[in-house]
Design an enzyme around this catalytic site. Structure first.
Site, PDB file in Angstrom:
ATOM      1  CG  ASP A 103      62.228  68.366  17.981  1.00  0.00           C
ATOM      2  OD1 ASP A 103      61.948  68.207  16.776  1.00  0.00           O
ATOM      3  OD2 ASP A 103      61.636  69.201  18.704  1.00  0.00           O
ATOM      4  CD  GLU A 169      56.955  69.767  15.038  1.00  0.00           C
ATOM      5  OE1 GLU A 169      55.829  70.092  14.632  1.00  0.00           O
ATOM      6  OE2 GLU A 169      57.117  69.061  16.058  1.00  0.00           O
TER       7      GLU A 169
END
Ligand SMILES: [Zn+2]
Length: 421
Positions: A103, A169
């Protein structure tokens, strides 16, 4: 250097274009936190091509919620799975986790981007550009390309290699937490977050805190009948800034010497008052506070609370009406790896060889997933291409030299740590 290592390094040099092409393609698939699905399909296909057993699953919020390091997030994991590729070793070697997050953070302000915009993945002047270039699609690329080179040279490792491409994350680490809870452990782990070609061995922890400061309401024209909560909160704020300064002097180590505030106390939200003509009767400060890997979060919380109490006792109103301290939301534990651990010493040897100079051991002030691996029994360090100061910026970039070098470093780390059949 072993003959095999020399061959691996030469092969990676020859494959520079393919390596960078893969990183560009990864950048060109937008994977904002919450929208990681397409990029994860791409990673899944790559890992399958590399001969990995591939495990794809959507993390379960109910399961994650049981854990102390669960991060409250606005949405679930439908359509945005974790992807793990396992390359089985021939046996009797050490296992290694290679962990990276897929991400990326938002790209606003979009109009300020040059180099073809955030999803271009273009290379100009020896730099690769785009959102995620440093944080951390180049890092994921290094893992994948290191495995590809070893496969092409028919190098069979003894230990298992577990490549983790995790989601979410940037909102605190639920993806890696889900991988830990799914049972992924190893003898060692590398996270390829950008480290400016140093080795991250220490990671500070972080907590969110709320300090609620009481005052006494009154009409603004007769303020002497009230107690202004803003003034009382400002008094506490100044005290906290003194305490912050004292903590840096007391707790900083050579690993954190490159930061002015390795363990900052940042008040990010200040709320008080609802009417210009009223004396506010409450003020709330909310902040992120950092703590050192050398202190436990329990001890730090007590110390912070005691500091607020001590300051309050020096003020007649607050001594009678004590402020309260609440820990809420974010909790990221700290983590470190012993500098004498074989993972660290091997990394130093390999980096000296690839870079031609020794790599420094450094601490990181911002939270990473390192803690989740270390605290679940997998020793972990970080080596990754790019600068952490590039992360989350407009025109994010990574030097292409770094991408090639880290690919070599990862390949050699696998050869030396997992062993060769
Ligand atoms: Zn990152």
């Amino acid at each position: 250097m072993m003959n095999l290592e020399r061959k691996v390094i030469e092969a990676i040099d020859q494959q520079q274009d393919e390596i960078l092409h893969y990183a560009s393609k990864l950048i060109q698939i937008p994977s904002l936190t919450g929208e990681e699905g397409l990029a994860q399909q791409f990673i899944r296909d790559t890992l399958t091509d590399l001969g990995c057993e591939v495990d794809v699953w959507e993390p379960d919020l109910d399961e994650l919620r049981q854990h102390a390091e669960f991060q409250q997030v606005p949405d679930n994991y439908t359509g945005r799975p974790n992807v793990v590729g396992i390359l089985r070793g021939t046996g009797a070697g050490k296992s290694m986790i290679l962990n990276g997050h897929i991400d990326v953070v938002p790209v606003e302000p979009m109009e300020k981007w040059d180099h073809g915009g955030p999803w271009s993945g273009v290379i100009q002047d020896e730099m690769l550009y785009g959102r995620g270039a440093s944080d951390m699609k180049a890092g994921l690329t290094c893992f994948i390309q290191a495995l590809r080179t070893l496969r092409e040279l028919e190098v069979r490792l003894r230990g298992d290699v577990i490549v983790e491409s995790v989601v979410d994350e940037e909102r605190g680490g639920n993806g890696t937490l889900a991988a830990v809870l799914r049972g992924y452990h190893a003898d060692g782990a590398i996270i390829a977050e950008p480290t400016n070609m140093t080795i991250t061995t220490d990671n500070a922890g972080a907590l969110w805190v709320r300090v609620t400061v009481p005052g006494k309401a009154a009409h603004g024209a007769y303020k002497e009948y009230g107690v202004n909560a803003i003034e009382k909160a400002m008094y506490l704020y100044r005290h906290l800034m003194e305490y912050e300064k004292e903590r840096q002097t007391r707790l900083s180590t050579p690993r954190f010497a490159h930061y002015q505030y390795p363990f900052p106390i940042n008040i990010g939200i200040f709320k008080s008052g609802d009417w210009p003509s009223s004396v506010p009767d409450i003020a709330i400060m909310e902040g992120r506070v950092g703590f050192s890997p050398t202190e436990s979060h329990q001890v730090f919380r007590k110390e912070f609370e005691a500091e607020v109490t001590r300051a309050a006792q020096e003020d007649p109103w607050l001594a009678e009406h004590p402020p309260s301290v609440n820990w809420f939301g974010l909790f990221m534990d700290s983590a470190r790896i012993d500098p004498n651990h074989p993972l660290v010493t091997t990394a130093q040897e390999v980096m000296a060889q690839v870079l031609g100079h020794p790599a420094e051991l450094k601490g990181k002030a911002g939270g990473t997933d390192m803690r989740l691996l270390v605290n679940s029994g997998t020793p972990c360090l970080q080596i990754g291409p790019g600068l952490s100061s590039e992360a989350h910026t407009v025109n994010e970039s990574v030097p292409i030299r770094n991408v090639v070098d880290v690919t070599k470093i990862i390949a050699l780390m696998l050869i030396r740590t997992c062993g060769v059949h």
